[in-house]
Design a protein around this motif. Structure first.
Motif, short mmCIF file in Angstrom:
data_model
loop_
_atom_site.label_atom_id
_atom_site.label_comp_id
_atom_site.label_asym_id
_atom_site.label_seq_id
_atom_site.Cartn_x
_atom_site.Cartn_y
_atom_site.Cartn_z
N LEU A 10 125.96 36.90 50.12
CA LEU A 10 125.67 36.27 49.20
C LEU A 10 126.40 35.45 48.40
O LEU A 10 125.97 34.45 47.89
CB LEU A 10 124.95 37.51 48.28
CG LEU A 10 123.75 38.72 48.91
CD1 LEU A 10 123.70 39.71 48.00
CD2 LEU A 10 122.60 37.82 49.40
N ARG A 11 127.46 35.74 48.13
CA ARG A 11 128.45 34.96 47.47
C ARG A 11 128.41 33.43 47.87
O ARG A 11 128.74 32.55 47.04
CB ARG A 11 130.00 35.48 47.44
CG ARG A 11 130.20 36.69 46.88
CD ARG A 11 130.16 36.73 45.04
NE ARG A 11 130.67 35.52 44.53
CZ ARG A 11 129.72 35.29 43.33
NH1 ARG A 11 128.67 36.05 42.90
NH2 ARG A 11 129.93 34.24 42.70
N VAL B 269 123.23 37.75 43.81
CA VAL B 269 123.65 36.50 42.93
C VAL B 269 122.51 35.82 42.67
O VAL B 269 121.55 35.79 42.89
CB VAL B 269 124.46 35.84 44.02
CG1 VAL B 269 125.72 36.35 44.37
CG2 VAL B 269 123.82 35.26 45.12
N GLN B 270 122.53 34.81 41.72
CA GLN B 270 121.66 34.02 41.17
C GLN B 270 121.82 32.80 42.14
O GLN B 270 122.77 32.18 42.56
CB GLN B 270 121.89 33.58 39.76
CG GLN B 270 120.90 32.50 39.32
CD GLN B 270 121.03 31.95 37.84
OE1 GLN B 270 121.73 32.54 37.07
NE2 GLN B 270 120.16 31.04 37.59
N ASN C 1 126.51 30.20 40.63
CA ASN C 1 127.39 30.27 39.65
C ASN C 1 128.41 31.73 40.09
O ASN C 1 128.30 32.25 40.95
CB ASN C 1 126.86 30.59 38.17
CG ASN C 1 126.02 31.91 38.16
OD1 ASN C 1 126.26 32.94 38.56
ND2 ASN C 1 124.88 31.70 37.33
N PRO C 2 129.58 31.72 39.18
CA PRO C 2 130.58 32.83 39.81
C PRO C 2 130.09 34.19 39.29
O PRO C 2 130.90 35.34 39.40
CB PRO C 2 131.92 32.35 38.73
CG PRO C 2 131.31 31.49 37.73
CD PRO C 2 130.10 30.76 38.13
N ILE D 202 117.30 35.94 41.46
CA ILE D 202 118.40 36.71 41.78
C ILE D 202 118.02 37.09 43.12
O ILE D 202 117.00 37.45 43.50
CB ILE D 202 118.66 37.98 41.24
CG1 ILE D 202 119.10 37.74 39.92
CG2 ILE D 202 119.43 38.96 42.07
CD1 ILE D 202 119.49 38.75 39.01
N ILE D 203 118.96 36.66 44.18
CA ILE D 203 118.90 37.18 45.45
C ILE D 203 119.67 38.32 45.77
O ILE D 203 120.87 38.21 45.39
CB ILE D 203 118.91 35.99 46.60
CG1 ILE D 203 120.20 35.44 46.52
CG2 ILE D 203 117.79 34.89 46.50
CD1 ILE D 203 120.49 34.45 47.79
N GLY D 204 119.44 39.34 46.54
CA GLY D 204 120.14 40.30 46.79
C GLY D 204 119.62 41.17 47.61
O GLY D 204 118.62 41.13 48.41
#
Length: 161
Positions: free
Chosen positions: A52-53, A78-79, A58-59, A14-16
């Motif tokens: 990030l989106r 998000v992944q 994936n959604p 996960i990046i965030g």
């Protein structure tokens, strides 16, 4: 209570963006709920979530709760396997067995809190065959609607000895 299962998951990242959570020293504390909500709202308001989106694989919306020494951190993101944006961090989830809890309806934060309470206060007790392994906990918003949410919480577990 058949809203949970234990399942092996492949490693993922996960990046965030992160914030330190206060007034609790364990990975799970009721004091964290309002802090998580405020942080997530701030990420939407300041455009960080939109950044990030664009990197998502994936959604789904992801959050991670991690502990580093005595500090508990909350990541919202998000992944992705893409390079990190400026000021972002990453959380690696190892291939492992995970206690996966599912819920739907109502606000996502309330659903996540209820599932985490179920995991840490009801299931992961001395009588359950699995125990928390100490790794990061994932919160996953499956339907993209935090007002009428479909969610999962993934807690890394080990078979109890």
């Amino acid at each position: 209570m058949n809203n949970f299962k234990v399942e092996r998951k492949e490693a993922f990242r996960i990046i965030g963006f992160k914030t330190a959570l206060t007034d609790g020293t364990s990975i799970h504390s009721p004091h964290f709920s309002s802090q998580k909500t405020a942080f997530f709202k701030s990420m939407i308001d300041n455009g960080q979530m939109a950044t990030l989106r664009a990197l998502a694989e994936n959604p789904y919306g992801y959050a991670a709760v991690t502990k580093d020494q005595e500090t508990v951190f909350y990541y919202s993101g998000v992944q992705s396997s893409q390079p990190l944006p400026d000021h972002a961090g990453e959380v690696w989830f190892p291939e492992s067995e995970y206690l996966i809890l599912s819920g739907s309806g109502g606000l996502s934060r309330l659903a996540f809190d209820q599932l985490e309470d179920q995991a840490f206060e009801t299931l992961l007790t001395d009588t359950f065959e699995w125990e928390y392994s100490g790794g990061p906990v994932a919160e996953i918003l499956l339907n993209g609607n935090p007002a009428d949410a479909e969610v999962e919480v993934w807690v890394p577990v080990l078979k109890r000895k």
